[in-house]
Design a protein around this motif. Structure first.
Motif, PDB file in Angstrom:
ATOM      1  N   TYR A 138       0.833  -1.203   0.000  1.00 25.55           N
ATOM      2  CA  TYR A 138       0.000   0.000   0.000  1.00 25.55           C
ATOM      3  C   TYR A 138       0.870   1.256   0.000  1.00 25.55           C
ATOM      4  N   ILE A 139       1.951   1.222   0.765  1.00 25.35           N
ATOM      5  CA  ILE A 139       2.871   2.359   0.772  1.00 25.35           C
ATOM      6  C   ILE A 139       3.504   2.536  -0.606  1.00 25.35           C
ATOM      7  N   ASP A 140       3.878   1.431  -1.239  1.00 24.69           N
ATOM      8  CA  ASP A 140       4.464   1.505  -2.588  1.00 24.69           C
ATOM      9  C   ASP A 140       3.474   2.100  -3.589  1.00 24.69           C
ATOM     10  N   ILE A 141       2.212   1.712  -3.477  1.00 26.98           N
ATOM     11  CA  ILE A 141       1.180   2.263  -4.365  1.00 26.98           C
ATOM     12  C   ILE A 141       1.088   3.771  -4.181  1.00 26.98           C
ATOM     13  N   LEU A 142       1.050   4.212  -2.939  1.00 21.20           N
ATOM     14  CA  LEU A 142       0.940   5.649  -2.663  1.00 21.20           C
ATOM     15  C   LEU A 142       2.163   6.401  -3.176  1.00 21.20           C
ATOM     16  N   ASN A 143       3.349   5.846  -2.970  1.00 24.96           N
ATOM     17  CA  ASN A 143       4.563   6.504  -3.463  1.00 24.96           C
ATOM     18  C   ASN A 143       4.580   6.588  -4.982  1.00 24.96           C
ATOM     19  N   SER A 144       4.006   5.583  -5.623  1.00 19.19           N
ATOM     20  CA  SER A 144       3.955   5.563  -7.079  1.00 19.19           C
ATOM     21  C   SER A 144       2.917   6.536  -7.624  1.00 19.19           C
ATOM     22  N   LEU A 165       2.038  26.149 -11.162  1.00 21.31           N
ATOM     23  CA  LEU A 165       2.279  25.484  -9.888  1.00 21.31           C
ATOM     24  C   LEU A 165       2.061  23.973 -10.016  1.00 21.31           C
ATOM     25  N   PRO A 166       2.880  23.179  -9.350  1.00 24.34           N
ATOM     26  CA  PRO A 166       2.702  21.717  -9.410  1.00 24.34           C
ATOM     27  C   PRO A 166       1.559  21.253  -8.521  1.00 24.34           C
ATOM     28  N   VAL A 167       1.061  20.064  -8.831  1.00 27.35           N
ATOM     29  CA  VAL A 167      -0.013  19.428  -8.077  1.00 27.35           C
ATOM     30  C   VAL A 167       0.415  17.994  -7.786  1.00 27.35           C
ATOM     31  N   VAL A 168       0.053  17.478  -6.617  1.00 26.03           N
ATOM     32  CA  VAL A 168       0.243  16.055  -6.349  1.00 26.03           C
ATOM     33  C   VAL A 168      -0.964  15.312  -6.908  1.00 26.03           C
ATOM     34  N   ILE A 169      -0.717  14.429  -7.842  1.00 25.67           N
ATOM     35  CA  ILE A 169      -1.774  13.787  -8.610  1.00 25.67           C
ATOM     36  C   ILE A 169      -2.284  12.534  -7.913  1.00 25.67           C
ATOM     37  N   ASN A 170      -3.387  12.005  -8.418  1.00 31.64           N
ATOM     38  CA  ASN A 170      -3.922  10.720  -7.996  1.00 31.64           C
ATOM     39  C   ASN A 170      -4.445  10.026  -9.240  1.00 31.64           C
ATOM     40  N   SER A 171      -4.099   8.748  -9.409  1.00 29.00           N
ATOM     41  CA  SER A 171      -4.545   7.978 -10.589  1.00 29.00           C
ATOM     42  C   SER A 171      -4.136   8.660 -11.889  1.00 29.00           C
ATOM     43  N   GLY A 172      -2.971   9.299 -11.876  1.00 27.71           N
ATOM     44  CA  GLY A 172      -2.446   9.929 -13.078  1.00 27.71           C
ATOM     45  C   GLY A 172      -3.049  11.267 -13.411  1.00 27.71           C
ATOM     46  N   SER A 173      -3.835  11.856 -12.508  1.00 24.44           N
ATOM     47  CA  SER A 173      -4.576  13.075 -12.820  1.00 24.44           C
ATOM     48  C   SER A 173      -4.430  14.118 -11.722  1.00 24.44           C
ATOM     49  N   GLY A 174      -4.118  15.340 -12.129  1.00 22.25           N
ATOM     50  CA  GLY A 174      -4.074  16.440 -11.181  1.00 22.25           C
ATOM     51  C   GLY A 174      -5.451  16.808 -10.669  1.00 22.25           C
ATOM     52  N   ASN A 175      -6.441  16.811 -11.557  1.00 21.87           N
ATOM     53  CA  ASN A 175      -7.803  17.107 -11.126  1.00 21.87           C
ATOM     54  C   ASN A 175      -8.274  16.101 -10.076  1.00 21.87           C
ATOM     55  N   GLN A 176      -7.951  14.842 -10.288  1.00 21.27           N
ATOM     56  CA  GLN A 176      -8.329  13.833  -9.304  1.00 21.27           C
ATOM     57  C   GLN A 176      -7.522  13.998  -8.018  1.00 21.27           C
ATOM     58  N   GLY A 177      -6.264  14.397  -8.145  1.00 22.62           N
ATOM     59  CA  GLY A 177      -5.446  14.631  -6.963  1.00 22.62           C
ATOM     60  C   GLY A 177      -5.992  15.745  -6.093  1.00 22.62           C
ATOM     61  N   MET A 178      -6.514  16.782  -6.722  1.00 21.77           N
ATOM     62  CA  MET A 178      -7.104  17.882  -5.954  1.00 21.77           C
ATOM     63  C   MET A 178      -8.457  17.498  -5.377  1.00 21.77           C
ATOM     64  N   THR A 179      -9.214  16.705  -6.118  1.00 13.78           N
ATOM     65  CA  THR A 179     -10.539  16.302  -5.654  1.00 13.78           C
ATOM     66  C   THR A 179     -10.459  15.383  -4.447  1.00 13.78           C
ATOM     67  N   VAL A 180      -9.449  14.526  -4.378  1.00 12.31           N
ATOM     68  CA  VAL A 180      -9.336  13.619  -3.232  1.00 12.31           C
ATOM     69  C   VAL A 180      -8.799  14.320  -1.990  1.00 12.31           C
ATOM     70  N   SER A 181      -8.141  15.462  -2.152  1.00 12.50           N
ATOM     71  CA  SER A 181      -7.444  16.066  -1.010  1.00 12.50           C
ATOM     72  C   SER A 181      -8.082  17.343  -0.484  1.00 12.50           C
ATOM     73  N   LEU A 182      -8.399  18.294  -1.352  1.00 11.45           N
ATOM     74  CA  LEU A 182      -8.822  19.620  -0.889  1.00 11.45           C
ATOM     75  C   LEU A 182     -10.128  19.614  -0.104  1.00 11.45           C
TER      76      LEU A 182
END
Length: 425
Positions: free
Chosen positions: A9-15, A253-270
């Motif tokens: 799970y940690i490896d998945i998150l790091n990836s 500005l950079p974004v931390v992505i999720n599932s290959g997507s910046g929009n998804q990275g922002m949606t899961v976090s903000l």
């Protein structure tokens, strides 16, 4: 949770939770182009891009970061070759200069590049070929935005990834479940993962603030705050949307992505961050909630696959809703029903490319997730047999994934045909 599984799970998150500068599809083109130029060893006379329809769909309508407002495959490819640093991967364009941008505009006007649509390939598929006289170099990317499948120099293969290695982050763990995600999030020593989450909080919050401060896109986030008030339900939608406003509008500005997507990275976090601030939960609780949000989104997206016609804001919003439910003291049952309620509501928003309206789709998906959370905390939920809802959460996730991956495949083709004006109404 056993140590080996915890480490996976940690490896998945790091990836998955990596920084990216701008929308990931034009960045992937820029990365392939920059890498091809590096292999060639000199500035090319010509750049040829061959890519899947989904790449074209997600590049044509979005501004390339650090390009000065340029859009499209050509802008991404040329800017990557001119000023990109392939060693920075998804931040490949961070170091481009005004001179690089000026030269890119000049070469675009001269027809310096070509783009060919490649059919019947992976949804995420790019070949960047650069030529100088009789010399050439090409880089092939598939499945993941930085997964280089093959490199050729003068038509000779000098690097190649074979079958099993391509999908190393996707194999061996997909007995992942929502229950296991909760066990991991509750049990993990946060010192092993907090740096990753701190980066997500810092970067994604910064671009959300930027989106509120400047006139990017249709200003969805600012409009939500101006018209619908400052309640936490609205702030959660507004700040995720404003981050998308900025990102789709070419913000550097950079974004931390999720599932290959910046929009998804922002949606899961903000939204999770906004609720944590409103409820004054501990930093530890926020970290564990973000683990739930990120992994839930990754889990759902796995069954859909990359770059489908199923809008990824929906799966990301499910993650945010699950995390909000967790912070509110919800049980496994509540969290599962939040996800089910969200999918039953908006599990069909289509992806018609990366562009300004992604911010509005994020708002709509999060609105459904927040409603799903509110229903679930009163033990209200949509029942099995209603549409795509099955007997349990995992079967429901898989059924929705099947529709996104298989059922919407023809939808994806027709969306591209419409966008390329290749239909007869």
């Amino acid at each position: 949770m056993e140590p080996m599984r915890e480490q996976k799970y940690i490896d998945i998150l790091n990836s998955e939770l990596v920084p990216a500068l701008g929308c990931t599809e034009p960045i992937a083109i820029a990365y392939a182009s920059a890498k091809a130029r590096q292999v060639l060893g000199e500035f090319p006379d010509k750049i040829d891009i061959c890519c899947s329809g989904n790449i074209i769909k997600n590049v044509n309508g979005v501004k390339v970061p650090n390009s000065g407002g340029l859009k499209g495959v050509g802008a991404a490819a040329i800017l990557g070759a001119i000023g990109g640093d392939p060693n920075r991967e998804l931040e490949v364009l961070e170091t481009v200069t005004d001179l690089d941008r000026e030269q890119t505009r000049k070469l675009l006007a001269e027809g310096y590049f070509s783009c060919k649509l490649q059919k019947d390939v992976e949804n995420l598929y790019i070949i960047a070929t650069v030529r100088k006289g009789k010399s050439s170099a090409s880089v092939t990317i598939i499945n993941r935005h930085t997964l280089i499948k093959e490199i050729k120099k003068d038509e000779k293969v000098i690097y190649q990834v074979e079958g099993e290695k391509e999908d190393k982050n996707q194999k061996g763990f997909w007995n992942m479940t929502i229950r296991d995600i909760l066990d991991f999030a509750n049990g993990i020593d946060l010192d092993r993962i907090k740096g990753l989450l701190d980066r997500q909080i810092e970067m994604n919050s910064a671009i959300a603030r930027k989106g509120m401060e400047e006139d990017f896109g249709a200003q969805v986030g600012r409009t939500l705050l101006e018209t619908s008030g400052n309640e936490v339900q609205n702030r959660a939608k507004a700040y995720a949307s404003s981050g998308s406003d900025a990102r789709m509008g070419g913000c550097s500005l950079p974004v931390v992505i999720n599932s290959g997507s910046g929009n998804q990275g922002m949606t899961v976090s903000l939204p999770v961050i906004e609720y944590a601030n409103e409820w004054k939960v501990s930093q530890e609780k926020l970290y564990r909630a973000l683990l739930i949000s990120n992994l839930t989104a990754i889990h759902l997206k796995h069954y859909i696959g990359s770059l489908s016609a199923f809008c990824g804001a929906v799966t990301a919003a499910c993650g945010a809703g699950a995390a909000i439910t967790y912070m509110a003291g919800g049980t496994y049952s509540n969290i599962s029903h939040t996800i089910i309620n969200t999918l039953a509501n908006v599990g069909g928003i289509v992806c018609d490319g990366a562009k300004a309206s992604c911010a509005a789709k994020i708002s709509s998906a999060l609105d459904a997730a927040i409603l799903g959370y509110e229903l679930s905390m009163k033990d209200r939920y949509f029942e099995p047999g209603e549409g795509l809802i099955k007997d349990d959460i995992e079967s429901t996730i898989q059924s929705m994934g099947y529709v996104g991956r298989v059922g919407m495949k023809s939808t994806d083709i027709e969306i591209l045909n419409v966008m390329m004006n290749q239909v007869d109404y």
